[in-house]
Scaffold this motif. Structure first.
Motif, PDB file in Angstrom:
ATOM      1  N   GLU A  43      33.739  37.000  46.937  1.00 56.30           N
ATOM      2  CA  GLU A  43      32.975  36.466  45.629  1.00 56.30           C
ATOM      3  C   GLU A  43      32.508  37.383  44.655  1.00 56.30           C
ATOM      4  N   ALA A  44      32.150  38.606  45.036  1.00 55.04           N
ATOM      5  CA  ALA A  44      31.962  39.818  44.407  1.00 55.04           C
ATOM      6  C   ALA A  44      32.918  40.693  43.695  1.00 55.04           C
ATOM      7  N   PHE A  45      33.616  40.553  45.047  1.00 51.95           N
ATOM      8  CA  PHE A  45      35.345  41.648  44.271  1.00 51.95           C
ATOM      9  C   PHE A  45      36.034  40.383  42.981  1.00 51.95           C
ATOM     10  N   ARG A  46      36.030  39.048  42.911  1.00 52.23           N
ATOM     11  CA  ARG A  46      36.451  38.632  42.187  1.00 52.23           C
ATOM     12  C   ARG A  46      35.833  38.336  41.320  1.00 52.23           C
ATOM     13  N   ALA A  47      34.822  37.915  41.404  1.00 51.52           N
ATOM     14  CA  ALA A  47      33.155  38.384  39.990  1.00 51.52           C
ATOM     15  C   ALA A  47      33.699  39.406  38.758  1.00 51.52           C
ATOM     16  N   TYR A  48      33.688  40.414  39.646  1.00 52.91           N
ATOM     17  CA  TYR A  48      33.141  41.227  39.049  1.00 52.91           C
ATOM     18  C   TYR A  48      35.210  42.342  38.032  1.00 52.91           C
ATOM     19  N   TRP A  49      35.929  41.587  39.297  1.00 58.72           N
ATOM     20  CA  TRP A  49      37.703  42.052  38.532  1.00 58.72           C
ATOM     21  C   TRP A  49      38.124  40.989  37.581  1.00 58.72           C
ATOM     22  N   PHE A  50      37.750  39.825  37.891  1.00 54.76           N
ATOM     23  CA  PHE A  50      38.480  38.580  36.878  1.00 54.76           C
ATOM     24  C   PHE A  50      37.439  37.839  36.371  1.00 54.76           C
ATOM     25  N   GLY A  51      36.439  38.351  36.045  1.00 56.40           N
ATOM     26  CA  GLY A  51      36.107  37.395  35.373  1.00 56.40           C
ATOM     27  C   GLY A  51      36.318  37.935  33.594  1.00 56.40           C
ATOM     28  N   GLY A  52      37.285  38.516  33.141  1.00 53.87           N
ATOM     29  CA  GLY A  52      37.865  38.410  31.796  1.00 53.87           C
ATOM     30  C   GLY A  52      36.756  39.822  31.295  1.00 53.87           C
ATOM     31  N   LYS A  53      36.855  40.586  32.312  1.00 53.33           N
ATOM     32  CA  LYS A  53      36.158  41.818  31.287  1.00 53.33           C
ATOM     33  C   LYS A  53      37.061  42.951  31.642  1.00 53.33           C
ATOM     34  N   ALA A  54      36.837  44.192  30.973  1.00 53.90           N
ATOM     35  CA  ALA A  54      37.238  45.367  31.523  1.00 53.90           C
ATOM     36  C   ALA A  54      36.328  46.135  31.627  1.00 53.90           C
ATOM     37  N   GLU A  55      36.661  47.211  32.808  1.00 53.05           N
ATOM     38  CA  GLU A  55      35.402  48.138  32.919  1.00 53.05           C
ATOM     39  C   GLU A  55      35.821  49.726  32.352  1.00 53.05           C
ATOM     40  N   LEU A  56      35.387  49.981  31.385  1.00 51.66           N
ATOM     41  CA  LEU A  56      35.097  51.289  30.394  1.00 51.66           C
ATOM     42  C   LEU A  56      34.306  52.324  30.843  1.00 51.66           C
ATOM     43  N   ASN A  57      34.997  53.283  30.881  1.00 55.36           N
ATOM     44  CA  ASN A  57      34.385  54.586  31.267  1.00 55.36           C
ATOM     45  C   ASN A  57      34.602  55.872  30.399  1.00 55.36           C
TER      46      ASN A  57
END
Length: 327
Positions: A43-57
């Motif tokens: 659930e944590a993976f899907r919430a983070y990666w399929f939540g409609g946002k990208a991770e920007l670094n």
């Protein structure tokens, strides 16, 4: 006579006694532990990666080139999307849904200045998420621009190998089309860390070096041997030394050591630093190799990380969001 008449009974008794002695009866067996779920199914993976946002670094960059060190910046964008496996492009139509798989995409941008002119390198990597049918990274593409000209290389997984296609303004690299035997791609390691660092290979391995590194050093892609190690102590030491002011959790270092074979493969060392805990943020990396007969180390050090649906922020007013990334 007794043994002959009761032979089968005696054999059965002996078999039962042996099973009891070996704890092999159904009543004595240890319960079988359920298989460990793939991180991609949590659930944590899907919430983070399929939540409609990208991770920007964003990262402060120290880049070795022409036998000297140059300052610059690097950006890593991680985002999930549907990817067509037949054409190996982003799925954008309803007709493509049946031939698509979810992938984790890395966009890796590196910019630095050498003297009067600048370099810009851009790599995209497409790695399927939790797909037993497609366990290999499907595509890598890299473009490079500098004042002398530009180049492009694309790596596609096809027929259990990687097809390489390159075009460049350099005479020796003007047109390249060849096949490389299947091996893990150095370019996919960033994705593999984010998906499941526990599956990173260690020991003696074969990898295809990164496309940006190969372009900067004018090397043809090939599968070459390396030694891979995973080290917690080096991860902690690296963060304490290079990003003491950045808030990160405990880290590990994944280290690749390519040995110099005295022929076509020069020595090179790549170290990736990432947080041990999910979502395994990449906090930096460094690459050591010889440039103009000098052994130099390029290094990227984390500055900022945010999550954003950046594709919806493309007006002049949205430019203020770049401040959150120290751009």
């Amino acid at each position: 006579m007794f043994i002959q008449r009761n032979f089968l009974f005696i054999i059965m008794v002996m078999a039962v006694l042996l099973a009891v002695a070996m704890k092999a009866t159904v009543y004595q067996r240890e319960p079988v532990a359920p298989p460990t779920p793939s991180p991609a199914t949590t659930e944590a993976f899907r919430a983070y990666w399929f939540g409609g946002k990208a991770e920007l670094n964003t990262y402060q960059l120290e880049q070795a080139q022409y036998g000297a060190m140059h300052t610059g910046e690097a950006v890593l964008v991680f985002v999930t999307e549907d990817f067509r496996v037949d054409k190996q492009v982003k799925a954008e139509s309803e007709a493509s849904r049946g031939v698509s798989v979810p992938v984790l995409k890395t966009n890796y941008i590196r910019r630095f200045v050498t003297g009067i002119y600048d370099y810009s390198l851009f790599t995209s990597v497409f790695t399927p998420i939790g797909s037993p049918k497609f366990p290999n990274t499907l595509k890598v593409s890299t473009s490079g621009q500098e004042w002398c000209g530009h180049s492009y290389v694309q790596v596609n997984y096809k027929d259990n190998a990687y097809q390489v296609s390159g075009r460049s303004y350099f005479e020796q690299e003007v047109t390249e089309d060849y096949t490389v035997e299947k091996a893990m791609l150095e370019d996919e390691l960033w994705n593999r860390i984010r998906l499941d660092p526990g599956k990173l290979p260690t020991g003696d391995v074969h990898l295809i070096p990164g496309t940006q590194s190969a372009r900067l050093r004018h090397k043809k892609l090939e599968s070459i041997p390396a030694t891979a190690t995973l080290d917690s102590a080096q991860g902690v030491a690296w963060t304490n030394t290079h990003i003491p002011g950045v808030s990160v959790g405990p880290c590990k270092a994944y280290i690749l050591d390519y040995k110099d074979d005295g022929k076509s493969t020069p020595g090179r060392k790549l170290t990736l630093i990432f947080e041990t805990a999910f979502p395994h943020k990449i906090v930096g990396w460094e690459e050591t190799y010889t440039s103009k007969e000098k052994v130099l180390t390029s290094r990227a050090m984390l500055r900022k990380t945010i999550q954003s649906d950046y594709w919806n922020h493309n007006t002049p007013a949205d430019s203020t969001l770049r401040q959150a990334l120290s751009l």
